[in-house]
Design an enzyme around this catalytic site. Structure first.
Site, PDB file in Angstrom:
ATOM      1  N   GLY A 526       0.862  -1.210   0.046  1.00  0.00           N
ATOM      2  CA  GLY A 526      -0.009   0.117   0.025  1.00  0.00           C
ATOM      3  C   GLY A 526       0.738   1.215   0.140  1.00  0.00           C
ATOM      4  CG  PHE A 530       2.317   9.974   6.926  1.00  0.00           C
ATOM      5  CD1 PHE A 530       2.799  11.186   7.499  1.00  0.00           C
ATOM      6  CD2 PHE A 530       1.219   9.384   7.247  1.00  0.00           C
ATOM      7  CE1 PHE A 530       1.970  11.965   8.147  1.00  0.00           C
ATOM      8  CE2 PHE A 530       0.398  10.107   7.956  1.00  0.00           C
ATOM      9  CZ  PHE A 530       0.702  11.540   8.355  1.00  0.00           C
ATOM     10  N   GLY A 531       3.799   7.569   2.976  1.00  0.00           N
ATOM     11  CA  GLY A 531       4.904   6.820   2.378  1.00  0.00           C
ATOM     12  C   GLY A 531       4.381   5.118   1.983  1.00  0.00           C
ATOM     13  CE  LYS A 547       2.022   4.103   8.044  1.00  0.00           C
ATOM     14  NZ  LYS A 547       1.134   4.361   7.109  1.00  0.00           N
ATOM     15  CG  ASP A 644      -5.779  10.533   6.662  1.00  0.00           C
ATOM     16  OD1 ASP A 644      -7.156  10.685   6.367  1.00  0.00           O
ATOM     17  OD2 ASP A 644      -4.932  10.100   6.302  1.00  0.00           O
TER      18      ASP A 644
END
Ligand SMILES: *[C@@H]1O[C@H](CO)[C@@H](O)[C@H](O)[C@H]1NC(C)=O
Ligand SMILES: *[C@@H]1O[C@H](CO)[C@@H](O)[C@H](O)[C@H]1NC(C)=O
Ligand SMILES: *[C@@H]1O[C@H](CO)[C@@H](O)[C@H](O)[C@H]1NC(C)=O
Ligand SMILES: *[C@@H]1O[C@H](CO)[C@@H](O)[C@H](O)[C@H]1NC(C)=O
Length: 835
Positions: A526, A530-531, A547, A644
């Site tokens: 995914g 944020f990256g 992540k 978010d």
């Protein structure tokens, strides 16, 4: 002279023919015009109902006179005249005789007829039968027909069959002795009365009994001002209003539709042994179950015997009330609870004043066969009254609205008590003076009966919602155990990991690189705000999600580490666990537990996968997300505003339990968590509260807004930012709001859950979602109120205008300095300002 006579007769004849046609086209029959089984029917004025001859089911030759919905393509009969006496050919004829009685004959033999109590005698009357738009077939004096307040000679609503229609009165008329009760059909092919029936019983404190033969099958429970004590699921709703009337003349329950364009009926069904409320869904052309009783095992009448409560989330479900023990322990332990429980210490009632009561909370009031009711006195007087009579075993408020009022007493054994996670009421059970002393110290010794535990927990729940959350996970105790074990992270599992400062696991870059196959595209699962996110497998087969932060953090290494450390301490079954981080050179990475079932959006927006989430699973997910948010907002040491929250940020574990991801990112990136901070915007259009999207103002209430949107998405299976072209509405909130205002909120429900949901519950959830997305943040409830609302029966306030943008949203989007496309095509905005 005779010519005149003849012409008069002739004209009368013409008029008769004329009227006969008019009558049939309209909604009445009179003496001279019978209704025959020749295809003619009687239709109510607005065309809703039709009276005529029909054959039920498929393989039957029998003809019955009945009433059905004219506009509904599926034959739905709501009333049958000759239930026990079918006609075996098409010679059936319905006539109205001079006395105002309807008579159904087959070749001159009377098959069925009405008997009017009104002795018409010498009074000059002109009876006429109408089929009203309510589905009520009435016989009336033509003169009366014009009056405002009509009195009927006879009406079919007084003799219901298996269907309880709006405006009907179910119950007793003490003046006439009429008892209107429902009796189910024997089978779909046979409308004759089965032994399955439902009606009200006029105990001192009235109750409702569903009977199978001469045995009580299910009991509604006494009316408590809001609903029947045993039906907390019946609550104010957008479909119908209900009313209970009990006075010296009458005892009945009735309901009426809020919007006459919604069609709803309540039917007793002997095959399934249920009483269902259905709502007609025009778009799908089918009947949908709205509510249903009995609901579960605990609704079986007296399943636990006397002095025991049925707790559906417990195993076994039957639990003696505190201070009581199984009468026959052996039978009890082998799940034969019918003998119930007995007092551990007999009531001596020596010194009445000294006896006392144990309060059971959240229960259904016991059987009221031996009961007493006084609506004028309050709880304290009620207690005194109960103490005064040694055979009084319990008391309660008869009306639980507000502070509570009225007094209900129970004499003799307390039977058929059950516990509700929400919406039950308080009941005070008599205890011997000696028992009470022990109860004061109840906290210190192990309890056998669960009732005190339930009482205590419920009290706690009122404050914290804990039990209610537990309710979300009811019937899942086995899962619970598993989930708990997920919390215990055996740190030795992670090879290549150092422990920094004793509590922050730091992974070597080489370990992570190896685990993720050097961050190959194949391992990429995914792309978040944020990256990119990669799946990895550590040397010991443990799966992780990594992540890789692409946005440069605005703070130094130590600050970053400190924040990660704090976030890693947030542990909750509904949060994705942060296992550690990896810091080397320019690289900053966060290592999370891996969630095999990906994210919620991959289920609810996918035609096939959405089938995997039935309504009860979705409801569990909703509660889980709410619980995770409550933890972030108030229960954890840090007050975290997610900023978010969206479907792609809710991950699902093996058992499809929801876990919120990406929380605390603002902290990790050096954002200030102080409310009202406007320095940066991190969010996703379609989920962002208006004050956040336009002014950058965030608070726990902006998370509530996002939760409301997510709730709508879970219910509807539609993305918040789809295009709802009809009527120029551009997002889900606007669409939901429009449907709600029109009383058509049902249309929002995802097709793939229609079969598995109780519509009342889904509508209640839609109501909650609209409260969450109200324009003004102060109007939105906090998350702990949200969870209480979701699972309980409180009457909810009407939602105010939601905050949503429609056309101007693209403008806002283009002004975003930096945005990243996530894998789900949602646009996450990460707006960083220079510091
Ligand atoms: C109706 O009654 C008449 C006279 O009693 C009889 O002749 C006829 O067979 C009957 N018809 C039916 C269908 O029973
Ligand atoms: C009762 O319910 C069953 C199954 O839910 C259904 O098949 C049947 O048609 C219903 N019976 C009647 C009389 O409507
Ligand atoms: C107690 O109540 C029962 C039931 O109402 C009644 O039959 C009985 O007479 C009462 N006893 C006394 C002492 O008032
Ligand atoms: C009733 O529902 C219809 C559509 O189903 C809608 O057009 C109408 O406005 C509603 N009436 C009221 C009073 O809400």
């Amino acid at each position: 002279m005779s010519l005149i006579k003849m012409s008069i007769i002739f004209y009368t004849y013409l008029i008769l023919i004329y009227f006969s046609q008019i009558s049939l086209a309209l909604d009445s029959i009179s003496q001279s015009i019978p209704l025959k089984d020749d295809g003619n029917t009687l239709v109510s004025k607005d065309g809703t109902f039709e009276l005529g001859f029909f054959t039920p089911g498929s393989n039957s030759q029998k003809r019955y006179l009945g009433i059905w919905y004219k506009k509904i393509p599926i034959q739905t009969v709501v009333w049958v005249a000759n239930r026990v006496n079918p006609i075996n050919d098409s010679s059936g004829t319905l006539t109205l005789n001079i006395n105002g009685n309807l008579v159904l004959t087959q070749n001159e033999t009377i098959v069925w007829s009405t008997t009017t109590k009104n002795s018409l005698g010498k009074k000059q009357v002109n009876p006429i039968a109408f089929l009203l738009d309510s589905g009520n077939l009435v016989v009336i004096d033509q003169k009366e027909a014009e009056k405002e307040k009509k009195s009927y000679f006879w009406q079919s609503f007084d003799f219901p069959t298996d269907t309880f229609l709006p405006e009907m009165k179910l119950g007793l008329d003490f003046r006439t002795g009429l008892n209107r009760r429902l009796t189910a059909w024997k089978s779909p092919n046979d409308p004759s009365p089965s032994d399955f029936s439902f009606g009200l019983v006029s105990h001192n404190n009235p109750d409702g009994y569903m009977m199978k033969g001469d045995k009580i099958f299910y009991r509604s429970g006494p009316w408590n001002g809001l609903h029947s004590s045993g039906s907390p699921q019946v609550r104010p709703n957008p479909i119908y209003e209900f009313r209970f009337v009990f006075n010296k003349d009458e005892l009945y329950y009735t309901y009426s539709l809020k919007n006459s364009s919604v069609i709803s009926r309540l039917v007793l069904n002997a095959t399934a042994s249920v009483r269902n409320r259905y709502v007609w869904i025009e778009s799908a052309k089918r009947w949908e179950i709205y509510t249903s009783v009995p609901l579960d095992l605990c609704d079986n009448y007296a399943i636990c015997g006397a002095y025991a409560s049925c707790v559906i989330s417990d195993s076994p479900v039957c639990q003696c009330i505190e201070g009581f023990e199984a009468k026959l322990p052996r039978a009890w332990n082998s799940m034969d609870w019918s003998n119930g429980c007995v007092r551990k210490k007999a009531l001596r009632c020596e010194d009445k004043e000294k006896d006392g009561f144990v309060k059971l909370s959240g229960v259904k009031g016991p059987d009221t066969t031996y009961s007493w009711l006084d609506e004028r006195i309050g709880l304290e007087e009620c207690r005194v009254k109960c103490l005064d009579n040694c055979s009084c075993m319990a008391y309660a408020n008869s009306d639980v609205r507000g502070e509570g009022s009225g007094c209900a007493l129970w004499f003799g054994d307390l039977i058929d008590i059950r516990n509700f996670a929400a919406g039950g009421q308080d009941l005070y059970v008599r205890m011997d003076a000696s028992e009470l002393v022990e109860h004061v110290n109840v906290g210190s010794h192990k309890k056998k009966g669960v009732m005190v535990a339930v009482t205590v927990l419920l009290a706690v729940a009122a404050l914290s919602g804990i039990l209610i959350l537990a309710w979300c996970y009811r019937q899942k105790s086995s899962n619970n155990v598993k989930d708990k074990s997920e919390f215990i992270i055996n740190e030795d599992q992670y090879s290549g990991m150092q422990v920094d400062d004793g509590d922050l696991p730091v992974f070597n870059l080489s370990t992570i690189a190896k685990a993720t196959n050097n961050f190959t595209v194949n391992n990429k699962i995914g792309e978040g705000g944020f990256g990119p996110v990669y799946r990895g497998i550590l040397a010991d087969e443990v799966e992780i999600a990594v992540k890789r932060l692409s946005t440069s953090s605005g703070q130094g290494l130590n600050e970053f580490k400190n924040e990660v450390k704090l976030i890693a301490k947030l542990q909750h079954r509904n949060l994705v666990k942060l296992l550690g981080c990896c810091l080397e050179g320019e690289e900053k990475m966060l290592v999370y537990e891996y969630m095999p079932n990906s994210s919620l959006d991959s289920f609810i927006f996918d035609k096939e996968k959405s089938e995997l989430l039935d309504w009860s699973k979705r409801f569990d997910i909703i509660c889980g997300i709410a619980r995770g948010l409550i933890y972030l907002h108030q229960d954890s040491r840090l007050r975290i505003i997610h900023r978010d929250l969206k479907a792609s940020n809710v991950l699902l574990d093996k058992e499809l339990n929801p876990k919120i991801s990406d929380f605390g990112m603002a902290r990790i990136f050096g954002g200030d968590q102080k409310e009202g901070n406007t320095r940066r915007i991190v969010g996703t259009y379609g989920y962002m509260a208006p004050e956040y999207a336009t002014d950058g103002l965030f608070s726990v209430k902006s998370d509530v807004f996002s939760f409301g949107v997510l709730l709508m998405e879970i219910i509807s299976g539609k993305r918040s930012r789809g295009y709802y072209n009809q009527d120029q509405i551009h997002n889900l909130i606007g669409y939901a709001w429009k449907l709600w205002k029109e009383g058509r909120a049902i249309k929002l429900i995802d097709k793939s859950i229609e079969d598995t949901c109780f519509m009342s519950q889904v509508l209640h959830c839609i109501h909650v979602s609209l409260l969450c997305v109200q324009q003004n943040p102060e109007d939105r409830p906090g998350m702990s109120s949200v969870i209480l609302m979701l699972v309980s029966d409180f009457e909810l306030p009407e939602p105010k205008q939601p905050g949503f943008f429609s056309k101007d949203s693209s403008e806002t989007e283009s002004s975003t300095s930096k945005h990243l496309l996530s894998s789900t095509n949602e646009i996450t905005i990460t707006l960083l300002e220079a510091r």
